[in-house]
Design an enzyme around this catalytic site. Structure first.
Site: not given
Ligand code: IPM
Ligand code: MG
Length: 352
Positions: A187, A219
């Site tokens: 991330k 994600d």
């Protein structure tokens, strides 16, 4: 030296499923010395501790550990330090089991068990390499305190480059032995820790020219896993993201009762456990699926004992039993034969 295996049946269905895996290991005549000890809720009940000292000693002395599962509603209200999960985190840290390998394989016979369309998941064979002894799971400081007149909860995410490099190497090696594609998940658009993660993975890449390295934000990875999971060969990620993505990946197959896992240290000492939990709702009924534990024993043969032929023998026996149409309740469908834990173990032994 006699190879030593410590069996930790744990809680819920743990004793039933490890019982079948022990029978399989015994049938291979590889001279294993097997001992049993307590971990998790069972250990809390007997000693007051989820990872008692006696178990710690035996775990250190063993070459490999076979674990059933830990936890159950009975212990959920205990203080955090006394919960079964603490026993699992404790043994991972104590044995330095930093590399968690979680394969998600779709067996053709079980294609209907997936909630995804067959054309999306057929032939699925991915391996998640999850870092297991660092990250926000173990980071200090942590806690819940009173600050400014209200409760304040905090945890700390961190990784050293040494920690990232050693899990990176395990993942590159695994990719080299498989489809030669490695996707590192982070991330980095928000978290500095994972920017370092990405940098270190890039620095390692030149050492493994046969492997193609790519990166994906977590994600997006969660989305891609359900959209087009076969784009992945090996995924490598940190402890927290790996926890979440490995559950997602296991459900692509629809049969978490089939998925083994290995947690290894730097010398291939390992703890092997099914990816599923302790299933307290069906514990003691003799209906749980022992195949993930039996396949975990196969991973033990491969990674700790270097017994590739024996590992294949066990995996082929499991495939043969599925091909015969034998199913425990979790993977049962009309037209197949429903059997219990013991009968499934018997069938694997017969197929060996
Ligand atoms: C897992 C489990 C554990 C984890 C829990 C039981 C502490 O979810 O092995 O994935 O979060 O690592
Ligand atoms: Mg988990």
């Amino acid at each position: 030296m006699t190879p030593k295996i410590l069996i930790l049946p744990g809680d819920g269905i743990g004793p039933e499923i490890t019982g079948e895996a022990v029978r399989v290991l015994g049938a291979l005549s590889l001279g294993f010395e097997m001992e049993t000890a307590l971990l998790g809720g069972a250990a809390v009940d007997a000693t007051g501790e989820p990872y008692p000292e006696a178990t710690q000693k035996l775990a250190k002395a063993a070459d490999a550990v076979l674990l059933g599962a830990v936890g159950g509603p009975k212990w959920d209200t205990l203080p955090r330090e006394k919960r079964p999960e603490k026993g699992l985190l404790g043994i991972r840290k104590h044995l330095n089991l930093f590399a968690n390998l979680r394969p998600a394989i779709l067996y053709p016979e079980l294609a209907n068990a997936s909630t995804l369309k067959p054309e999306v998941v057929s032939g699925l064979d991915i391996l998640i390499v999850r870092e297991l002894t660092g990250d926000i799971y173990f980071g200090q400081p942590r806690g819940i305190e009173n600050r400014g007149g209200e409760r304040f909860g905090f945890n700390t995410m961190h990784y050293t480059e040494t920690e990232i490099r050693r899990i990176g190497r395990v993942a590159f090696e695994a990719a080299r032995k498989r489809g030669k594609r490695l996707c590192s998940v982070d991330k980095m658009n928000v978290l500095e820790t994972t920017q370092l993660w990405r940098d270190v993975m890039n620095e390692l890449a030149p050492e493994y020219p046969e492997v193609t390295l790519s990166h994906m934000l977590v994600d997006n990875a969660a989305m891609q896993l359900v959209r087009a999971p076969r784009q992945f060969d090996v995924l490598v990620t940190g402890n927290m993201f790996g926890d979440i993505l490995s559950d997602e990946a296991s459900m692509l197959t629809g049969s978490i009762g089939m998925l083994p896992s290995a947690s290894l240290d730097e010398h291939n000492k390992g703890l092997y456990e099914p990816s599923h939990g302790s299933a307290p709702d069906i514990a003691g009924q003799g209906v749980a699926n022992p195949l993930a534990t039996i396949l975990s024993a196969a991973m033990m043969l491969r990674y700790t004992f270097n017994e590739e032929a024996a590992a294949r023998r066990v995996e082929n026996a499991v495939k043969a039993v599925l091909a015969k149409g034998l199913r425990t309740g979790d993977i049962f469908e009309t037209g197949t034969t429903k059997v219990g834990t013991k009968a499934m173990g018997d069938a694997v032994l017969a197929a060996l």
